[in-house]
Enzyme design. Structure first.
Site, PDB file in Angstrom:
ATOM      1  N   CYS A 179       0.839  -1.201   0.000  1.00  0.00           N
ATOM      2  CA  CYS A 179       0.000   0.000   0.000  1.00  0.00           C
ATOM      3  C   CYS A 179       0.868   1.244   0.000  1.00  0.00           C
ATOM      4  O   CYS A 179       0.467   2.292  -0.469  1.00  0.00           O
ATOM      5  CB  CYS A 179      -0.912  -0.014   1.211  1.00  0.00           C
ATOM      6  SG  CYS A 179      -0.027  -0.172   2.756  1.00  0.00           S
TER       7      CYS A 179
ATOM      8  N   GLU B 290      -4.013   3.337  -8.483  1.00  0.00           N
ATOM      9  CA  GLU B 290      -3.091   2.422  -7.802  1.00  0.00           C
ATOM     10  C   GLU B 290      -2.852   1.213  -8.701  1.00  0.00           C
ATOM     11  O   GLU B 290      -3.810   0.552  -9.113  1.00  0.00           O
ATOM     12  CB  GLU B 290      -3.698   1.973  -6.477  1.00  0.00           C
ATOM     13  CG  GLU B 290      -2.760   1.075  -5.700  1.00  0.00           C
ATOM     14  CD  GLU B 290      -3.363   0.569  -4.388  1.00  0.00           C
ATOM     15  OE1 GLU B 290      -4.491   0.062  -4.397  1.00  0.00           O
ATOM     16  OE2 GLU B 290      -2.679   0.688  -3.353  1.00  0.00           O
TER      17      GLU B 290
HETATM   18  P1  NAD Z   1      -9.082  -6.348  -1.691  1.00  0.00           P
HETATM   19  O1  NAD Z   1      -9.792  -5.104  -1.311  1.00  0.00           O
HETATM   20  O2  NAD Z   1      -9.435  -7.004  -2.963  1.00  0.00           O
HETATM   21  O3  NAD Z   1      -9.307  -7.461  -0.553  1.00  0.00           O
HETATM   22  C1  NAD Z   1      -9.014  -7.181   0.794  1.00  0.00           C
HETATM   23  C2  NAD Z   1      -9.782  -8.176   1.656  1.00  0.00           C
HETATM   24  O4  NAD Z   1     -11.180  -7.943   1.483  1.00  0.00           O
HETATM   25  C3  NAD Z   1      -9.556  -9.631   1.285  1.00  0.00           C
HETATM   26  O5  NAD Z   1      -9.558 -10.418   2.450  1.00  0.00           O
HETATM   27  C4  NAD Z   1     -10.766  -9.949   0.421  1.00  0.00           C
HETATM   28  O6  NAD Z   1     -11.086 -11.316   0.413  1.00  0.00           O
HETATM   29  C5  NAD Z   1     -11.823  -9.141   1.123  1.00  0.00           C
HETATM   30  N1  NAD Z   1     -12.989  -8.796   0.288  1.00  0.00           N
HETATM   31  C6  NAD Z   1     -13.075  -8.788  -1.065  1.00  0.00           C
HETATM   32  N2  NAD Z   1     -14.320  -8.416  -1.440  1.00  0.00           N
HETATM   33  C7  NAD Z   1     -15.005  -8.174  -0.305  1.00  0.00           C
HETATM   34  C8  NAD Z   1     -16.334  -7.729  -0.037  1.00  0.00           C
HETATM   35  N3  NAD Z   1     -17.207  -7.478  -1.016  1.00  0.00           N
HETATM   36  N4  NAD Z   1     -16.696  -7.541   1.256  1.00  0.00           N
HETATM   37  C9  NAD Z   1     -15.826  -7.770   2.257  1.00  0.00           C
HETATM   38  N5  NAD Z   1     -14.567  -8.216   2.063  1.00  0.00           N
HETATM   39  C10 NAD Z   1     -14.172  -8.410   0.796  1.00  0.00           C
HETATM   40  O7  NAD Z   1      -7.546  -6.015  -1.596  1.00  0.00           O
HETATM   41  P2  NAD Z   1      -6.315  -6.961  -1.959  1.00  0.00           P
HETATM   42  O8  NAD Z   1      -6.216  -7.085  -3.437  1.00  0.00           O
HETATM   43  O9  NAD Z   1      -6.362  -8.217  -1.141  1.00  0.00           O
HETATM   44  O10 NAD Z   1      -5.091  -6.090  -1.389  1.00  0.00           O
HETATM   45  C11 NAD Z   1      -4.526  -5.053  -2.075  1.00  0.00           C
HETATM   46  C12 NAD Z   1      -5.113  -3.730  -1.614  1.00  0.00           C
HETATM   47  O11 NAD Z   1      -4.923  -3.562  -0.214  1.00  0.00           O
HETATM   48  C13 NAD Z   1      -4.415  -2.555  -2.255  1.00  0.00           C
HETATM   49  O12 NAD Z   1      -5.383  -1.608  -2.647  1.00  0.00           O
HETATM   50  C14 NAD Z   1      -3.556  -1.996  -1.133  1.00  0.00           C
HETATM   51  O13 NAD Z   1      -3.229  -0.632  -1.247  1.00  0.00           O
HETATM   52  C15 NAD Z   1      -4.399  -2.270   0.057  1.00  0.00           C
HETATM   53  N6  NAD Z   1      -3.593  -2.265   1.269  1.00  0.00           N
HETATM   54  C16 NAD Z   1      -3.690  -1.185   2.115  1.00  0.00           C
HETATM   55  C17 NAD Z   1      -2.895  -1.122   3.259  1.00  0.00           C
HETATM   56  C18 NAD Z   1      -2.978   0.046   4.212  1.00  0.00           C
HETATM   57  O14 NAD Z   1      -2.538  -0.096   5.344  1.00  0.00           O
HETATM   58  N7  NAD Z   1      -3.520   1.189   3.812  1.00  0.00           N
HETATM   59  C19 NAD Z   1      -2.014  -2.173   3.524  1.00  0.00           C
HETATM   60  C20 NAD Z   1      -1.941  -3.254   2.654  1.00  0.00           C
HETATM   61  C21 NAD Z   1      -2.748  -3.283   1.517  1.00  0.00           C
END
Ligand code: NAD
Length: 496
Positions: free
Chosen positions: A291, A389
Site C-alpha cells: 500500500c 493504484e
Molecule cells: P481487496 O480489497 O481485494 O481485498 C481485501 C480483503 O477484502 C480480502 O480479504 C478480500 O477477500 C476481502 N474482500 C473482497 N471483497 C469483499 C467484499 N465485497 N466484502 C468484504 N470483504 C471483501 O484487496 P487486496 O487485493 O487483497 O489487497 C490489495 C489492496 O490492499 C491494495 O489496494 C492496497 O493498497 C491495500 N492495502 C492497504 C494497506 C494500508 O494499510 N492502507 C495495507 C496493505 C494493503
C-alpha cells in the site's frame, strides 16, 4: 492441518471457539503458489453461516472468561504469543512467501517484527485509563471508563497478511476485545498458522477465530454481521467503501486502511543517490505490491535526467526469481489476473504518450507471474498511470519546475496514504512535509513502519489510524459514569 497424503497439498481447517472445523458442506478452495502456479494448500471455503457461528463464538468468549482477565493477564498472554511468533518467524515467513510470492527477505522482515507489535500493545494494556471529570453540576462525581468495543471483524489483504493482522490483533487484545479474522482467499494459510500459535500461547477459546473464504461471501458477511461491533479492514479502496457501508448499517465502529498512490518528491537540492535508493525501496521492493508503494516520482527538472539514469540502471540490475531464494530481490505478482491488470496499465500509459524507459513486459526465462521493473517518464499528472493504484513494480516519473508545482502534483490524486520529500534543506523539508496531504510523510527516507507510530491515510486512503498509543482507542468505547453524591432530591422536570 489434517494428515493429508504426502502427494496432496496439506488441507487446513479453520478455527472458531477453539474448534478446528471444515466449512459448512466441507467446501474448500486451493491456495496457489504464485511462483510455481501450483496449488500448495487447501483451506475451508467458509459460508455466511460459518461467519455467523464464528461471531457467536467470539461473543461468548467476550462475555465469558476473557472479560474476567485483568489487563496484566492479557499482557502476559500477548507476550507469550510474541515469544512463540519470534521462535517461528522463519517458518511463518516461508508460508507467507509461498502463498503471496513476495520475497523471503521482505516476508522474514515482516514476521520477525510481529512480536514488536505484541510487546508494544501489551505494555499499553494496563494503561487504558479513563478520566475523572470536573462536572458543572453540583454534587456529582463523573468519570469515564474505556471498555472493550466488543467483537472485532478483521479483514486483511494478501500482500502482508500477518503484519496487517497484528496491526489489529495487538491493540484489540490489549483492549480486551475478541476477534474474527478473514484473511484474503489468496493467502489464507498464515492466519490459520497464527491461530494455532494463539492457542498454544493459552488464550481462552473463542478470543481469536478465523474464517477463510471468498471476499464477496465471507468478507461481506463479516462486515455486515450485526454481532460485530468494530470492523477493521485493510484492502482496496473499492472494497473498503463497500465494507464501510455494510458496517455503518449496524453502527459498527470502523477503521479502513486502503489504497495509495504515494508521491516521492525530489527537490533540486536533494542527495540524488539517497533519493534513488529510497525510490527503489518504495516501488520495486515487494514488487510494488504494498500500500505504501511510492509509485509516483515528482522530480525537479534539474535532477530529472541524473535521477532517472540511476533508477533505470538499478531497475535493470534487480534480481528476479524464486521468492524463497534469499538472494532474490523481486518475486512474481500474486496472480495471473493481477499480472494482466498491471501490464494493461503500462500499455495504456504508453498509448497515452508516456515514455517507457525500462521493463514493461514479462521477463524471459521465468514462468511465474513476473513483471519486469518498469519505469515510465514524461507522465502527465492527470493520466491514468499517475492517478490509479497499480500495485505492481511500475514507476511513473513527472518533472517539475518548482516546489509549488511539486506540492500541487503530489496532492493531486484522490489518495493520501504516504509521501516523501527528498531535500537537504531542513526548513524546506518540514514546510513541504506539512503541505503534503498524506497520513505519513517521510523526509529523506521511505517505507518504514513501527508499532509506536500512527499509520493510516487521508482522503480515499482510509479512515482511522493503526499503530501508536492512540490506536488502542480504536478498540474501546468510552462510557461516562455519573454518581449523585448528595441525598437531595431534584426537580424531575428539569434537565440536570
Ligand atoms: P481487496 O480489497 O481485494 O481485498 C481485501 C480483503 O477484502 C480480502 O480479504 C478480500 O477477500 C476481502 N474482500 C473482497 N471483497 C469483499 C467484499 N465485497 N466484502 C468484504 N470483504 C471483501 O484487496 P487486496 O487485493 O487483497 O489487497 C490489495 C489492496 O490492499 C491494495 O489496494 C492496497 O493498497 C491495500 N492495502 C492497504 C494497506 C494500508 O494499510 N492502507 C495495507 C496493505 C494493503
Amino acid at each position: 492441518m489434517t494428515g493429508a497424503a504426502a502427494s496432496r497439498p496439506p488441507s487446513y481447517r479453520m478455527v472458531r471457539g477453539g474448534e478446528w472445523v471444515a466449512a459448512a458442506g466441507e467446501a474448500s478452495f486451493e491456495s496457489l503458489n504464485p511462483y510455481t502456479g501450483a496449488a500448495w494448500a487447501t483451506a475451508p471455503d467458509g459460508s455466511a453461516m460459518d461467519v455467523t457461528e464464528a461471531v457467536g463464538c467470539a461473543r461468548s468468549a467476550l462475555d465469558g472468561e476473557w472479560s474476567r482477565t485483568t489487563p496484566r493477564e492479557r499482557a502476559a498472554l500477548m507476550r507469550r504469543l510474541a515469544d512463540i511468533l519470534a521462535r517461528d518467524a522463519q517458518e511463518l515467513a516461508r508460508i507467507e512467501s509461498t502463498d503471496n510470492g513476495k520475497v523471503i527477505r521482505e516476508m522474514a522482515g515482516q514476521t520477525a517484527s510481529l512480536p514488536d507489535w505484541l510487546h508494544y500493545f501489551a505494555g499499553l494494556a494496563d494503561k487504558i485509563t479513563g478520566e475523572t471529570l470536573p462536572s458543572g453540576k453540583p454534587n456529582h462525581f463523573v468519570y469515564t471508563r474505556e471498555e472493550p468495543v466488543g467483537v472485532v471483524g478483521a479483514i486483511v489483504p494478501w500482500n502482508s497478511p500477518l503484519l496487517m493482522t497484528i496491526f489489529k490483533l495487538a491493540p484489540a487484545l490489549a483492549a480486551g476485545c475478541t476477534m474474527v479474522l478473514k484473511p484474503s482467499d489468496q493467502t489464507p494459510i498464515s492466519a490459520l498458522e497464527l491461530a494455532r500459535r494463539v492457542e498454544e500461547a493459552g488464550f481462552p477459546a473463542g478470543v481469536f477465530n478465523v474464517v477463510t473464504g471468498l471476499g464477496p461471501v465471507t468478507g461481506r458477511a463479516l462486515a455486515g454481521d450485526p454481532g460485530v461491533a468494530k470492523v477493521a479492514f485493510t484492502g482496496s479502496t473499492r472494497v473498503g467503501v463497500e465494507v464501510g457501508q455494510a458496517a455503518i448499517r449496524n453502527m459498527a465502529r470502523l477503521s479502513l486502511e486502503l489504497g495509495g498512490k504515494s508521491a516521492q518528491v525530489v527537490l533540486e537540492d536533494a542527495d540524488v543517490e539517497a533519493a534513488a535508493n529510497g525510490i527503489v525501496a518504495g516501488i520495486f521492493a515487494a514488487g510494488g505490491q504494498t500500500c505504501l508503494a511510492g509509485s509516483r516520482v515528482i522530480v525537479h527538472e534539474r535532477l530529472h535526467d541524473d535521477l532517472v539514469d540511476r533508477l533505470v540502471r538499478r531497475a535493470r540490475e534487480i534480481r528476479l526469481g524464486d521468492p524463497l531464494d534469499p538472494v532474490t530481490e523481486m518475486g512474481p505478482l500474486v496472480s495471473e489476473q493481477h499480472l494482466e491488470r498491471v501490464l494493461g496499465f503500462v500499455q495504456r500509459a504508453v498509448g497515452e504518450g508516456a515514455t517507457l524507459l525500462c521493463g514493461g513486459g514479462r521477463p524471459d526465462g521465468l514462468d511465474g507471474f513476473f513483471v519486469e521493473p518498469t519505469i515510465l517518464a514524461a507522465v502527465e499528472g492527470g493520466s491514468e498511470i499517475a492517478q490509479e493504484e497499480i500495485f505492481g513494480p511500475v514507476l511513473a516519473v513527472m518533472p517539475i519546475k518548482d516546489e509549488e508545482e511539486a506540492v500541487r502534483l503530489a496532492n493531486g490524486t484522490r489518495y493520501g496514504l504516504a509521501a516523501s520529500v527528498w531535500t537537504s534543506h531542513v526548513q524546506r523539508a518540514h514546510a513541504v512535509a506539512h503541505r503534503l496531504r498524506a497520513g505519513t510523510v517521510y523526509i529523506n527516507s521511505y517505507r518504514i513502519v513501527d508499532p509506536g507510530v500512527p499509520f493510516g491515510g487521508v482522503k480515499m486512503s482510509g479512515i482511522g489510524r493503526e499503530n501508536g498509543a492512540r490506536a488502542v482507542r480504536e478498540y474501546t468505547e468510552t462510557k461516562a459514569v455519573w454518581l449523585e453524591m448528595s441525598a437531595e432530591s431534584r426537580d424531575p422536570f428539569k434537565l440536570g
